[in-house]
Design an enzyme around this catalytic site. Sequence first.
Site, PDB file in Angstrom:
ATOM      1  N   GLY A 157       0.871  -1.168   0.000  1.00 49.85           N
ATOM      2  CA  GLY A 157       0.000   0.000   0.000  1.00 49.85           C
ATOM      3  C   GLY A 157       0.903   1.211   0.000  1.00 49.85           C
ATOM      4  N   ASN A 183       4.474   1.133   1.675  1.00 46.20           N
ATOM      5  CA  ASN A 183       5.649   0.976   0.825  1.00 46.20           C
ATOM      6  C   ASN A 183       6.743   1.965   1.219  1.00 46.20           C
ATOM      7  OD1 ASN A 183       4.010  -0.814  -0.561  1.00 46.20           O
ATOM      8  ND2 ASN A 183       3.589   0.591  -2.237  1.00 46.20           N
ATOM      9  N   ARG A 230     -11.932  -3.189  -1.701  1.00 49.44           N
ATOM     10  CA  ARG A 230     -11.649  -2.413  -0.494  1.00 49.44           C
ATOM     11  C   ARG A 230     -12.884  -1.722   0.072  1.00 49.44           C
ATOM     12  NH1 ARG A 230      -7.761   1.921  -3.319  1.00 49.44           N
ATOM     13  NH2 ARG A 230      -6.707   1.895  -1.303  1.00 49.44           N
ATOM     14  N   ASN A 250      -0.677  11.808  -4.505  1.00 49.68           N
ATOM     15  CA  ASN A 250      -1.035  10.478  -5.029  1.00 49.68           C
ATOM     16  C   ASN A 250      -2.490  10.445  -5.500  1.00 49.68           C
ATOM     17  OD1 ASN A 250      -0.390   7.907  -5.811  1.00 49.68           O
ATOM     18  ND2 ASN A 250       0.144   7.194  -3.764  1.00 49.68           N
ATOM     19  N   ARG A 309      -5.870   9.702  -7.040  1.00 47.88           N
ATOM     20  CA  ARG A 309      -6.600   8.527  -7.521  1.00 47.88           C
ATOM     21  C   ARG A 309      -8.087   8.881  -7.581  1.00 47.88           C
ATOM     22  NH1 ARG A 309      -2.165   7.763  -8.504  1.00 47.88           N
ATOM     23  NH2 ARG A 309      -0.796   5.998  -8.009  1.00 47.88           N
ATOM     24  N   GLY A 341       8.334  10.890 -13.416  1.00 47.59           N
ATOM     25  CA  GLY A 341       8.460   9.626 -14.123  1.00 47.59           C
ATOM     26  C   GLY A 341       9.823   9.388 -14.732  1.00 47.59           C
ATOM     27  N   ALA A 371       5.098   1.249  -6.960  1.00 54.44           N
ATOM     28  CA  ALA A 371       5.906   1.808  -5.863  1.00 54.44           C
ATOM     29  C   ALA A 371       7.066   2.671  -6.345  1.00 54.44           C
ATOM     30  CB  ALA A 371       6.421   0.714  -4.929  1.00 54.44           C
ATOM     31  N   ALA A 372       7.052   3.069  -7.610  1.00 53.46           N
ATOM     32  CA  ALA A 372       8.111   3.969  -8.084  1.00 53.46           C
ATOM     33  C   ALA A 372       8.126   5.264  -7.272  1.00 53.46           C
ATOM     34  CB  ALA A 372       7.926   4.269  -9.567  1.00 53.46           C
ATOM     35  N   ASP A 418       6.511   5.822  -4.370  1.00 51.13           N
ATOM     36  CA  ASP A 418       6.624   5.540  -2.942  1.00 51.13           C
ATOM     37  C   ASP A 418       8.081   5.367  -2.531  1.00 51.13           C
ATOM     38  OD1 ASP A 418       3.844   5.406  -3.146  1.00 51.13           O
ATOM     39  OD2 ASP A 418       3.843   3.219  -3.299  1.00 51.13           O
TER      40      ASP A 418
END
Length: 303
Positions: free
Chosen positions: A30, A34, A104, A166, A168, A228, A256-257, A259
């Site tokens: 998560g 992470n 979830r 983050n 979402r 990125g 997880a890049a 994180d």
Amino acid sequence: MSKTILSIGEAMVELSPSGQDGLWRLGIAGDTLNTAWYLRHQLSSDWRIAYCSRIGMGQFSQQMVDFLTGEGIDATHVSRDPQREIALYAISLKDGERSFSYWRDTSAAKRLADDPTVLASALQGTAIAYFSGITLAILPDAGRKVLIQALSAARAAGTQVVFDPNLRPRLWPDLPVMRNEIEAAAAIADLVLPSFDDEHSFFGDGDPQATIARYLSRGAGQVVVKAGGAAIHYGGREGAGLIKDLPRETPVDTTAAGDSFNAGYLAARIGGADIPAAIHAAHDLSRKVILNHGALVREAVAR
């Protein structure tokens, strides 16, 4: 302040491709967990890494506690819910880019901020508190308010607050709510670690400088914009700049890049690195992570 980093959020059972056809690997991961995991592997034992969440009473919930303890992450502030359980997600990959399927809706972590007293106790004396837009997104309105108030009070008492937006959108009621809540969280953060692709898509920022300016105008102290693997911009009260010519990799799995980047950056800063050196350290860790499957990559932290 004690040498404690408290990471706040939702950890889940993770199903990830093993690299062999038809075989899946089961783990616990998560976004905020992470980062806590990578911090544990980057920092000495002088630092206590703790996780704050809520889980159920079942076998998979216990597996999470066992995992945290086994990895040297303090699970004191992981509370139990008699009616809900730990959530589950699965990773799908195409050309190294990941997509997720989630189960979830009844996650116990949605109630992690139900009790202001418990949250305040977890934050008391913490040197660094870390949370994300996903932490906010899973909470009900009242829970988000409790969390922001608790973090604001902790910051006033000397805790450094670190926030990864983050973004979402699927977790939020709608885009306006997401934007408002994300910017309210950034307003009480000493450090914001956004990803430009997300900020461009959902806030309409034309370039990383616009992202930095927007978060600083809301009250953030410092902003480092992930890109990125492309050039990284930063700005705020500790200075501004651009880090170019970062080595690029063709990813196997980008899970997880961001994180791991966050963990590498924080660990380097704790170790005395300036912002450019910390960005290089964070990038180096992240590019090791994306050459492997899954969120938690032991090969990336091997010494």
